[in-house]
Scaffold this active site. Structure first.
Site, PDB file in Angstrom:
ATOM      1  N   GLU A 150       0.819  -1.205   0.000  1.00 51.83           N
ATOM      2  CA  GLU A 150       0.000   0.000   0.000  1.00 51.83           C
ATOM      3  C   GLU A 150       0.858   1.263   0.000  1.00 51.83           C
ATOM      4  OE1 GLU A 150      -2.856  -0.160   3.260  1.00 51.83           O
ATOM      5  OE2 GLU A 150      -2.880  -2.336   3.021  1.00 51.83           O
ATOM      6  N   CYS A 180       3.268   8.260   1.317  1.00 48.13           N
ATOM      7  CA  CYS A 180       3.722   7.328   2.330  1.00 48.13           C
ATOM      8  C   CYS A 180       3.911   5.985   1.620  1.00 48.13           C
ATOM      9  CB  CYS A 180       2.654   7.225   3.418  1.00 48.13           C
ATOM     10  SG  CYS A 180       2.982   5.930   4.628  1.00 48.13           S
ATOM     11  N   SER A 231      10.833   6.201   9.011  1.00 44.54           N
ATOM     12  CA  SER A 231      10.323   5.841  10.334  1.00 44.54           C
ATOM     13  C   SER A 231      10.785   4.435  10.706  1.00 44.54           C
ATOM     14  CB  SER A 231       8.797   5.902  10.292  1.00 44.54           C
ATOM     15  OG  SER A 231       8.251   5.566  11.540  1.00 44.54           O
ATOM     16  N   CYS A 259       5.779  -7.580   7.434  1.00 41.38           N
ATOM     17  CA  CYS A 259       6.770  -7.068   8.383  1.00 41.38           C
ATOM     18  C   CYS A 259       7.019  -8.139   9.432  1.00 41.38           C
ATOM     19  CB  CYS A 259       6.230  -5.801   9.046  1.00 41.38           C
ATOM     20  SG  CYS A 259       7.410  -4.988  10.146  1.00 41.38           S
ATOM     21  N   SER A 288       9.457   5.298  16.210  1.00 43.60           N
ATOM     22  CA  SER A 288       8.196   4.810  16.768  1.00 43.60           C
ATOM     23  C   SER A 288       8.460   4.372  18.192  1.00 43.60           C
ATOM     24  CB  SER A 288       7.685   3.629  15.934  1.00 43.60           C
ATOM     25  OG  SER A 288       7.425   4.070  14.625  1.00 43.60           O
ATOM     26  N   LEU A 289       8.234   5.276  19.123  1.00 41.27           N
ATOM     27  CA  LEU A 289       8.601   5.001  20.512  1.00 41.27           C
ATOM     28  C   LEU A 289       7.451   4.307  21.249  1.00 41.27           C
ATOM     29  CD1 LEU A 289      10.967   5.336  22.454  1.00 41.27           C
ATOM     30  CD2 LEU A 289      10.070   7.570  23.089  1.00 41.27           C
ATOM     31  N   HIS A 290       6.325   4.942  21.292  1.00 41.78           N
ATOM     32  CA  HIS A 290       5.068   4.350  21.783  1.00 41.78           C
ATOM     33  C   HIS A 290       5.024   3.964  23.257  1.00 41.78           C
ATOM     34  CE1 HIS A 290       4.119   4.447  17.613  1.00 41.78           C
ATOM     35  NE2 HIS A 290       4.566   3.275  17.270  1.00 41.78           N
ATOM     36  N   GLU A 336       9.441  -2.526   7.781  1.00 42.54           N
ATOM     37  CA  GLU A 336      10.419  -1.798   8.590  1.00 42.54           C
ATOM     38  C   GLU A 336      11.569  -1.406   7.652  1.00 42.54           C
ATOM     39  OE1 GLU A 336      11.086  -0.403  11.597  1.00 42.54           O
ATOM     40  OE2 GLU A 336      13.021  -0.026  10.680  1.00 42.54           O
ATOM     41  N   ASN A 395      -5.188   3.318  15.557  1.00 43.43           N
ATOM     42  CA  ASN A 395      -6.255   2.884  14.650  1.00 43.43           C
ATOM     43  C   ASN A 395      -6.619   1.475  15.046  1.00 43.43           C
ATOM     44  OD1 ASN A 395      -6.540   5.024  12.674  1.00 43.43           O
ATOM     45  ND2 ASN A 395      -4.404   4.573  12.216  1.00 43.43           N
ATOM     46  N   CYS A 402       4.987  -5.699  16.092  1.00 42.46           N
ATOM     47  CA  CYS A 402       4.305  -4.730  16.977  1.00 42.46           C
ATOM     48  C   CYS A 402       2.848  -5.166  17.127  1.00 42.46           C
ATOM     49  CB  CYS A 402       4.383  -3.308  16.411  1.00 42.46           C
ATOM     50  SG  CYS A 402       6.077  -2.724  16.212  1.00 42.46           S
ATOM     51  N   CYS A 436      -1.828   2.299   6.951  1.00 38.23           N
ATOM     52  CA  CYS A 436      -1.300   1.216   6.121  1.00 38.23           C
ATOM     53  C   CYS A 436      -1.490  -0.169   6.714  1.00 38.23           C
ATOM     54  CB  CYS A 436       0.162   1.466   5.848  1.00 38.23           C
ATOM     55  SG  CYS A 436       0.315   2.414   4.362  1.00 38.23           S
ATOM     56  N   CYS A 453      -0.231  -3.425  15.196  1.00 37.88           N
ATOM     57  CA  CYS A 453      -0.050  -3.071  13.785  1.00 37.88           C
ATOM     58  C   CYS A 453      -0.585  -4.149  12.844  1.00 37.88           C
ATOM     59  CB  CYS A 453       1.444  -2.838  13.531  1.00 37.88           C
ATOM     60  SG  CYS A 453       1.809  -2.413  11.830  1.00 37.88           S
TER      61      CYS A 453
HETATM   62  N1  SAH Z   1       8.249   0.007  10.722  1.00 40.20           N
HETATM   63  C1  SAH Z   1       8.312   1.429  10.758  1.00 40.20           C
HETATM   64  C2  SAH Z   1       7.412   2.132   9.758  1.00 40.20           C
HETATM   65  C3  SAH Z   1       6.055   1.582   9.524  1.00 40.20           C
HETATM   66  S1  SAH Z   1       4.743   1.878  10.637  1.00 40.20           S
HETATM   67  C4  SAH Z   1       8.037   1.924  12.146  1.00 40.20           C
HETATM   68  O1  SAH Z   1       7.746   1.127  13.012  1.00 40.20           O
HETATM   69  O2  SAH Z   1       8.177   3.113  12.373  1.00 40.20           O
HETATM   70  C5  SAH Z   1       4.429   3.600  10.626  1.00 40.20           C
HETATM   71  C6  SAH Z   1       3.897   4.095  11.961  1.00 40.20           C
HETATM   72  O3  SAH Z   1       2.539   3.662  12.181  1.00 40.20           O
HETATM   73  C7  SAH Z   1       4.691   3.590  13.136  1.00 40.20           C
HETATM   74  O4  SAH Z   1       4.892   4.634  14.062  1.00 40.20           O
HETATM   75  C8  SAH Z   1       3.781   2.523  13.693  1.00 40.20           C
HETATM   76  O5  SAH Z   1       4.082   2.214  15.010  1.00 40.20           O
HETATM   77  C9  SAH Z   1       2.423   3.147  13.482  1.00 40.20           C
HETATM   78  N2  SAH Z   1       1.298   2.227  13.553  1.00 40.20           N
HETATM   79  C10 SAH Z   1       1.244   0.933  13.217  1.00 40.20           C
HETATM   80  N3  SAH Z   1       0.020   0.412  13.449  1.00 40.20           N
HETATM   81  C11 SAH Z   1      -0.720   1.412  13.931  1.00 40.20           C
HETATM   82  C12 SAH Z   1      -2.071   1.507  14.371  1.00 40.20           C
HETATM   83  N4  SAH Z   1      -2.892   0.446  14.356  1.00 40.20           N
HETATM   84  N5  SAH Z   1      -2.505   2.699  14.813  1.00 40.20           N
HETATM   85  C13 SAH Z   1      -1.683   3.776  14.842  1.00 40.20           C
HETATM   86  N6  SAH Z   1      -0.407   3.749  14.430  1.00 40.20           N
HETATM   87  C14 SAH Z   1       0.081   2.587  14.004  1.00 40.20           C
END
Ligand code: SAH
Length: 357
Positions: free
Chosen positions: A94, A107, A193, A114, A216-218, A162, A300, A118, A343, A121
Site C-alpha cells: 500500500e 507514504c 520511520s 513485516c 516509533s517510541l510508543h 520496517e 487505529n 508490533c 497502512c 499493527c
Molecule cells: N516500521 C516502521 C514504519 C512503519 S509503521 C516503524 O515502526 O516506524 C508507521 C507508523 O505507524 C509507526 O509509528 C507505527 O508504530 C504506526 N502504527 C502501526 N500500526 C498502527 C495503528 N494500528 N494505529 C496507529 N499507528 C500505528
C-alpha cells in the site's frame, strides 16, 4: 538450460545504466535519455527515441515492471488517495498520497509484510513475505505520480514494513529518488520511520544524509514498550535514545517521535510524565538541546487486535503533560479517515478475501 535471472531496470542508478550501456556497445549519453523517462513511468518499449536495437537489448537484459494500481480509494473528506499496488510476483503493498498546501506527500511501503511484530499493527500479522527492491520502492512514487498526473514533493517511509530491516535497498532507493536526472526529491523532504533497530540507526548516521528520522517510541519504559513492541527486548529504550542522541549529534537533524496512544496500555498521565522525564534526561543536557517533537496518534483499531483508541480527554491530557515539561507535542490530524488510510489494512483485506490453497 541455465536461466540467468534478469536485473531489474528500475533499480539501476544512473552510473549503473551508463556502465551497462558501455558494456552493451552503446553510447553512455543514452543513460540520460533513458533514466528520466523511466522515472516518469515509461517502459523501454514506449521510448521510441531509443531506437529498436537498444529497446531489444534492454528487453533481453532487464525486467521492467511498475507497481500496478490494484485498488484506489479517494477520500471525499480531504482528497487523500490510497493505493493498493500489485508487484510483478502478485504480492501487494500500500501507498498513500496526502494532499497538503505545501505539496503532495507519499507514504510508501518498504517490505511485503513485516517481521517486527508490533502488537497493534496490521502490517505484521502475516509476518514478512519479502523485502521490496529499490526499483519497487521507487516504483510506488513513479506509479502514484503517473496516476495522479501531479508532482509528489515529499516522501515518508511509514507504510508496510520496517525500512531499516531492508537497509541496502532503502539506501539505494534514497539515492535513486534524490537523483536530479530523475524524480529529484531532496533528502530534507524525506522521512524514514523505524521501530528502533539501533544497529541500523548507527549505520544510517554514518551515511550523513539530511533525511528526517522518525522513531516509533510508543512507550516511555522497557516494561510498557516490550509488552507492545517485541523489538524492545533486543534494543531497550535507553539504547534507542542513546542512538537518537548520537544521530542528532552527528547529523544535526532533528528526530521526531511517534507515540501511538492505546487505551489503558500507554496513555495515562503517569506514562506522559515518564516519557517527558526520559526524553529530557536522555536527549537534553546543559550543553546540548535537541529539539524534541512528539506526534501523538490515537491508535487505529485493527480488527485482529484488542487495542482500543484512547479517549479525546486522555489524548489532550497526555499532550498537556508533555508540554508542561517543555516537550512539543501535536496530535496527528487524521487524514483519509473515510478510506481507512492507515497502512496494512487494505492488504489484509485483500489477503483475507482470497481463497487460500
Ligand atoms: N516500521 C516502521 C514504519 C512503519 S509503521 C516503524 O515502526 O516506524 C508507521 C507508523 O505507524 C509507526 O509509528 C507505527 O508504530 C504506526 N502504527 C502501526 N500500526 C498502527 C495503528 N494500528 N494505529 C496507529 N499507528 C500505528
Amino acid at each position: 538450460m541455465e536461466t540467468v535471472s534478469k536485473r531489474e531496470l528500475l533499480s539501476l542508478e544512473l552510473f549503473e545504466l551508463e556502465e551497462w550501456l558501455l558494456s552493451a556497445g552503446e553510447a553512455k549519453y543514452r543513460a540520460k535519455q533513458l533514466f528520466p523517462q523511466l522515472h516518469k513511468g515509461l517502459s523501454p518499449d514506449e521510448m521510441t527515441n531509443l531506437g529498436k536495437r537498444l529497446q531489444q537489448k534492454l528487453r533481453d537484459a532487464f525486467v521492467w515492471h511498475l507497481p500496478a494500481v490494484e485498488r484506489k480509494l479517494v477520500s471525499k473528506i480531504d482528497g487523500t488517495v490510497k493505493y493498493l499496488f500489485s508487484l510483478a510476483d502478485g504480492n501487494c503493498v500500500e501507498s498513500v498520497v496526502m494532499r497538503y498546501e505545501h505539496g503532495n506527500t507519499i507514504c510508501i511501503s518498504s517490505q511485503v509484510g513485516c517481521r517486527m511484530g508490533c502488537k497493534f499493527c496490521a502490517s505484521t500479522i502475516g509476518g514478512r513475505v519479502r523485502d521490496l527492491s529499490s526499483g519497487e520502492l521507487l516504483g510506488q512514487v513513479i506509479a502514484a505520480q503517473k496516476d495522479l498526473g501531479e508532482r509528489i514533493s515529499n516522501i515518508v517511509m511509514m507504510g508496510i514494513g520496517e525500512p531499516l530491516d531492508n537497509y541496502d535497498n532503502v539506501l539505494k532507493f534514497l539515492r535513486l529518488v534524490n537523483c536530479e536526472d530523475g524524480i529529484n526529491i531532496g533528502y530534507r523532504h524525506i522521512s524514514l520511520s523505524t521501530c528502533g533497530l539501533v544497529d541500523k540507526i548507527e549505520r544510517l548516521m554514518e551515511e550523513n544524509l539530511p533525511i528526517t528520522l522518525s522513531i516509533s517510541l510508543h512507550a516511555p519504559d522497557d516494561e510498557t514498550r516490550s509488552a507492545i513492541m517485541p523489538i524492545n527486548k533486543k534494543y531497550g529504550v535507553d539504547a534507542l535514545l542513546d542512538a537518537c542522541r548520537a544521530y542528532f549529534a552527528k547529523t544535526g537533524r532533528r528526530i521526531s517521535f511517534e507515540y501511538t496512544l492505546i487505551a489503558g496500555k500507554n496513555d495515562s498521565a503517569e506514562n506522559a510524565l515518564k516519557l517527558a522525564r526520559v526524553l529530557n534526561a536522555k536527549l537534553r543536557s546543559r550543553t546540548e538541546t535537541m529539539p524534541i517533537h512528539v506526534n501523538l496518534i490515537p491508535v487505529n483499531e485493527v480488527s485482529e487486535t484488542e487495542f482500543k483508541r484512547s479517549s479525546k480527554d486522555a489524548v489532550l491530557k497526555f499532550a498537556k503533560v508533555l508540554e508542561s515539561k517543555g516537550i512539543r507535542a501535536t496530535v496527528r490530524r487524521k487524514l483519509g479517515s473515510d478510506i481507512n488510510a492507515s497502512c496494512g489494512q487494505l492488504r489484509r483485506e485483500k489477503i483475507l478475501s482470497e481463497p487460500s490453497f
